[in-house]
Scaffold this active site. Structure first.
Site, PDB file in Angstrom:
ATOM      1  N   GLU A  73       7.407 -11.793  -1.941  1.00  0.00           N
ATOM      2  CA  GLU A  73       8.529 -10.912  -2.241  1.00  0.00           C
ATOM      3  C   GLU A  73       9.521 -11.166  -1.117  1.00  0.00           C
ATOM      4  O   GLU A  73       9.404 -10.609  -0.037  1.00  0.00           O
ATOM      5  CB  GLU A  73       8.110  -9.443  -2.248  1.00  0.00           C
ATOM      6  N   ASP A 119       4.267  -8.663   0.721  1.00  0.00           N
ATOM      7  CA  ASP A 119       5.313  -7.651   0.771  1.00  0.00           C
ATOM      8  C   ASP A 119       6.320  -7.986   1.878  1.00  0.00           C
ATOM      9  O   ASP A 119       5.913  -8.348   2.990  1.00  0.00           O
ATOM     10  CB  ASP A 119       4.651  -6.293   1.066  1.00  0.00           C
TER      11      ASP A 119
HETATM   12  C1  BGC Z   1       7.736  -2.900  -1.811  1.00  0.00           C
HETATM   13  C2  BGC Z   1       8.240  -1.511  -1.832  1.00  0.00           C
HETATM   14  C3  BGC Z   1       8.002  -0.914  -0.471  1.00  0.00           C
HETATM   15  C4  BGC Z   1       8.578  -1.789   0.643  1.00  0.00           C
HETATM   16  C5  BGC Z   1       8.033  -1.427   1.970  1.00  0.00           C
HETATM   17  C6  BGC Z   1       8.676  -3.499  -0.837  1.00  0.00           C
HETATM   18  O1  BGC Z   1       9.451  -4.438  -1.012  1.00  0.00           O
HETATM   19  O2  BGC Z   1       7.784  -3.559  -3.036  1.00  0.00           O
HETATM   20  O3  BGC Z   1       7.659  -0.747  -2.841  1.00  0.00           O
HETATM   21  O4  BGC Z   1       8.619   0.338  -0.418  1.00  0.00           O
HETATM   22  O5  BGC Z   1       8.280  -3.122   0.446  1.00  0.00           O
HETATM   23  O6  BGC Z   1       6.719  -1.860   2.108  1.00  0.00           O
END
Ligand code: BGC
Ligand code: MG
Length: 556
Positions: A277, A212
């Site tokens: 991500e 994340d």
């Molecule tokens: C997740 C989100 C989240 C954020 C903070 C992101 O990119 O996919 O759902 O709100 O990170 O953790």
């Protein structure tokens, strides 16, 4: 002009290179105990459905102990399951069953921030400014005569200042909700802790991690101003995500973190992987997260962001394939996830949106590399746009008016009454209500129905798995000359070849000479020796298959 993109071959530990990964938003997948919230037993119960769908792996969104302010992306204990979702024993049973069915499990790791309920943050609040407890987070003194102004102009991704003041006058950084304090990744204890968390889940058998905010963690030394924010210019800093550089994202030193993680992943057998991500200024900077000494994959969000035009798709596909050749790792395609409006709705909603979504899915599944599906896209679910405000739970909603709840509505499985088999009979209403129109979109309603979106996905995934030109990320992608507004490319591996054609031209097109149609997102009509491909449709053609292979017709 014909462009060739060669890709290297795979081995078994490289399962992730061409895997189809199904994202389970745990809260909204299946509720086993009738409390209205999805849970690990619910997932376990539906593993055969996922095996039959034809996916290779599941990515589970966070199920760890959490106050659930941000749907579990606010973690209070990284080594336990929240009681809402079950227990560690439930997790172990789920992963054992998944592996027995040949499904791999990827879990979500949230290293940029903890929950404010995490013991470390509670200790930091109880300790004094300058204490070692505070040093695990990013506490700073404010500006102005009494320190009453935030330390800098940084803005939360969820809107408003990225700083919150504590009673003794110091401020702490939170790039997301105030209940999600950012960790200080320059602190050795933080680094050690996450190496240990990785090992904890690897020891439990997980096959990989979705990282994340993988571009976060390291903040520029001295915490310099960005120079603008919503307060000063009306432009949100988050507009720069994926387009520009911010002092709190994509800093070079974040790569040291991944260089420390990779040997841990590599020390376990079976090809343990990590997917980032990450948002970066350019595809080139994004590619820096990938490689033999860092992470295995990074989502190609440019593909998700592409507009409905042949040029737009062609451009992002070409860029992604070129980058992947340079870094020696295949592209990671994605059309929907729990943060974005579902692609049916992005492409126009209603019948047009569904037609386009089905075509885009066939396009994605014909590309080399791995594809990430978001639960419910195989049912053609649209975004739920009319949720009552009082039911919305996304913390971003209160601050920005934008809410991600509409893509998080629980999955309709079967039956005539909401929540359509999401929970057991007589259970509590689902945490977000499913619209009445979803009865017709349920798994049961689409199963065995020719032309349904579910059967289209099943067919496409079966072909992708069995066809030698698609089953591997090796071989070539060769763009073919076509009419304007039409995309056509051949996947070639040895003697096998499969052609994918997508009609984004706004008018039906006649296509001929690609072979036998084996999958189509809409009804093809015969025309001479070829076919007419309708507007907003895609089809796959097998050159070596003699006749009569078409298994998918119009949307059901
Ligand atoms: C997740 C989100 C989240 C954020 C903070 C992101 O990119 O996919 O759902 O709100 O990170 O953790
Ligand atoms: Mg439940």
């Amino acid at each position: 002009m014909t462009t060739r993109h060669p890709t290297p071959p795979t081995t078994d530990d490289d399962w992730w290179r061409s895997a189809v990964v199904y994202q389970v938003y745990v809260r909204s997948f299946a509720d086993s105990n009738g409390d209205g919230v999805g849970d690990l037993r619910g997932i376990r119960h539906h593993l055969p459905y996922l095996r039959d769908l034809g996916v290779d792996a599941l990515w589970l969104t966070p199920f760890y102990t959490s106050p659930m302010v941000d749907g579990g992306y606010d973690v209070a204990d990284y080594r336990d399951v929240d009681p809402m979702f079950g227990t560690l024993a439930d997790f172990d049973r789920m992963i054992t069953d998944a592996h027995a069915l040949g499904l791999r499990i990827i879990v979500d790791l949230v290293p940029n921030h903890t929950s404010d309920a995490h013991p470390w943050f509670q200790a930091a609040l109880a300790a004094a400014p300058g204490s070692p407890e505070r040093d695990r987070y990013l506490f700073a003194d404010g500006q102005g005569p009494d320190g009453g102004l935030p330390p800098n102009d940084w803005e939360s991704i969820f809107g408003g200042p990225a700083w919150t003041r504590v009673p003794d006058g110091q401020w702490y950084l939170h790039l997301f909700d105030p209940t999600q304090p950012d960790l200080n990744w320059r602190h050795p204890e933080v680094r050690e802790e996450f190496l240990d968390i990785l090992r904890f889940w690897l020891d439990r058998g997980v096959d990989g991690f979705r990282i994340d905010v993988a571009h976060g963690m390291i903040k520029a030394e001295g915490l310099p101003d960005v120079g603008f924010n919503s307060m000063t210019t009306g432009r949100r800093q988050s507009e720069l995500l994926g387009k520009g550089r911010l002092p709190y994202f994509d800093q070079d030193e974040v790569h040291d973190v991944y260089r420390a993680w990779r040997p841990v992943l590599d020390s376990y057998p079976g090809g343990r992987m990590a997917v980032a991500e990450a948002w970066a200024e350019t595809p080139q900077r994004l590619a820096r997260y990938i490689g033999p000494d860092e992470l295995h994959q990074a989502f190609s969000f440019d593909f998700l962001d592409a507009t409905w035009s042949a040029d737009s798709f062609r451009k992002v596909i070409d860029t992604a394939l070129t980058e992947s050749t340079i870094v020696g790792a295949p592209t990671t395609w994605v059309l929907s996830n729990h943060d974005k409006q579902r692609h049916v709705t992005r492409y126009g909603d209603g019948p047009q949106g569904l037609r386009r979504a089905r075509a885009a899915s066939l396009l994605m599944l014909a590309l080399p590399g791995s594809a990430y599906l978001y639960q419910g896209e195989e049912l053609g679910l649209p975004e739920v746009l009319d949720l009552p405000d009082e039911l919305r739970q996304d913390p971003a909603f209160l601050r920005t008016g934008e809410s991600r709840d509409g893509c998080r509505v629980p999955i309709p499985w079967d039956g005539e009454l909401a929540p359509y088999g999401f929970g057991p009979p007589g259970g509590a209403p689902s945490w977000l209500p499913a619209p009445a129109t979803w009865q017709a979109l349920s798994v049961a309603a689409q199963t065995g129905v020719p032309g349904s979106t579910l059967e289209l996905y099943r067919t496409a995934l079966r072909i992708r798995h069995d066809h030698p030109a698609l089953a591997t990320d090796a071989g070539e992608v060769v763009w073919l000359d076509t009419d304007p507004g039409v995309l056509a490319f051949r996947r070639v591996a040895g003697p096998a070849a499969l052609t994918c054609v997508v009609n984004l031209s706004g008018a039906p097109v006649t296509i001929d000479g690609y072979g036998t149609a084996v999958a189509a997102s809409a009804e093809l009509t015969p025309a001479g020796t070829g076919h007419v491909l309708p507007v907003d449709a895609a089809a796959w053609f097998d050159e070596h298959r003699p006749t009569g292979g078409l298994t998918v017709g119009s949307p059901g």
